[in-house]
Design a protein around this motif. Sequence first.
Motif, mmCIF file in Angstrom:
data_model
loop_
_atom_site.group_PDB
_atom_site.id
_atom_site.type_symbol
_atom_site.label_atom_id
_atom_site.label_comp_id
_atom_site.label_asym_id
_atom_site.label_seq_id
_atom_site.Cartn_x
_atom_site.Cartn_y
_atom_site.Cartn_z
ATOM 1 N N THR A 1 0.845 -1.194 0.000
ATOM 2 C CA THR A 1 0.000 0.000 0.000
ATOM 3 C C THR A 1 0.877 1.239 0.000
ATOM 4 O O THR A 1 2.010 1.212 0.480
ATOM 5 C CB THR A 1 -0.935 0.042 1.235
ATOM 6 O OG1 THR A 1 -0.127 -0.003 2.406
ATOM 7 C CG2 THR A 1 -1.896 -1.114 1.237
ATOM 8 N N GLY B 1 -3.650 3.993 -1.499
ATOM 9 C CA GLY B 1 -4.296 2.768 -1.952
ATOM 10 C C GLY B 1 -3.314 1.621 -2.076
ATOM 11 O O GLY B 1 -2.169 1.704 -1.610
ATOM 12 N N ALA C 1 -7.913 3.945 -2.260
ATOM 13 C CA ALA C 1 -8.612 3.684 -1.005
ATOM 14 C C ALA C 1 -9.651 4.763 -0.754
ATOM 15 O O ALA C 1 -10.669 4.517 -0.099
ATOM 16 C CB ALA C 1 -7.607 3.652 0.145
#
Lengths: 363, 127
Positions: free
Chosen positions: B49, B74, B106
């Motif tokens: 991430t 994300g 995200a």
Amino acid sequence: MKTALYDIHAALGGKIVPFAGYLMPIQYPRGIVAEHRRVRTTVGVFDVSHMGEFFFSGPDAEKFLNWITINDVSKLAVWQAQYSAFCYPDGGMVDDLLVYRFPDRYMMVVNAANLAKDRDWVLQHLPKSGVEFADRSDDYTLLAVQGPRTRDLLKPITGVDLDALAYYHLAEGKVAGLPAVVARTGYTGELGYEVMVENRYGVNLWEAIFEAGKPYEVEPIGLGARDTLRLEMKYCLYGNDIDATTHPLEAGLGWITKLNKGDFIGREAILAAKEKGLTRTLVGFVVEGKGLPRHGTPILKDGITVGVTTSGNYSPMLDRGIGLGYVPVELSAIGTELELDLRGRTLPLRLVKTPFYQPQPVS
Amino acid sequence: MDIPANLLYAKTHEWIRIEGDLAVVGITDFAQGELGDIVYVQLPQPGQTVDKGAAFGNIEAVKAVSDLYAPVSGEVVEINGALEDGPEAINTSPYDQGWMIKIRMANPADKDDLLNAEQYQATLGEH
């Protein structure tokens, strides 16, 4: 400050950066790697007018220069040049430089970044009489024309007999009809000449060289490729590989340090260091993996810092990262495997024979 | 200098192209021009991430090394493997073959902080 060629660099699309008080091109639109290859394959031209020119004359000029520099000026023939350095009394280096002998005077070419310091150093040691000193750094345009086709380029535009001009020798004569000094010196390892004219002739000289260089696709070369070219040759750069904290023997400059020529500034300390035995030495290494070392990148052995990178970059000819750095003498053998700490990432390196690249011989 | 109108830009000279819930990330034509010859690119692995504004990798150019900053948060779902052996694609094709990673966003609102082409162009005027 600007050199006489500033407007040309800007018009050619040079990326201009401040360097040692001058606005200089770091690269032109084709980029550092293309410029580097141009010098290795045909010919490129560097504006190095920012470098300093000192002149020394008078009955005691040789004696003085032999006291203030570490190489043996008495061995220099008229029309010969010599790589040398100023050292501090403790053996640390003030600057590295070239000494050129003319019939009636000596010229010294020093690093632009050290110009004021060097001038002070000279003035501080200059005897009250017997030596005339002049700093004429602002008066000259100096072009380094470098690459295997350099002689082919210059021959048609100069009266100087280039075939007779040996490595590290110089001559006075005309280039493109302009009064010039031509020296067979350079910072690339390639066949090359440095041409010096008064500033008022600078633009004319540049234009004549580019006109004559068309068949060889001559290109302007910036400071970026100047650095990668000298790095492939393991030529020291003051401020990176040598400085006030390094002495010439550990920097691999024993060949210019003439400890038997008589006394000179720094001799005692360098001799003492030699007798004690060197503790560290400047080595060349290649990176085994994808990453580029830079000035200051730590060198490790089994995870423990043992040395430091003084110069590092991408080698266009080897297509990999290469570097110079100081390591303990006992870890300096060619083939030794160490590591680099590249911002937290560990990459293996291997010490190699230098120069990293062997220029093609030119007959 | 090329600044395509269909992309969004970070002040740190990355661009993103929105493809559904994915953001394709690269660096701008201006950035590649400033960096010059690019030699290596360090990218995260798929599955990692990244956080908006934080470094997700770096670029080694002959001139200097530069960090790459994530324009959005994300998960990295794909990286441009061709850059491993051909990083010069970033120089020659910064908006197409030089793309670097695809992020599954995200928080799609992240992109609202980014600049459009005109706004990005204006930041370059300061150079």
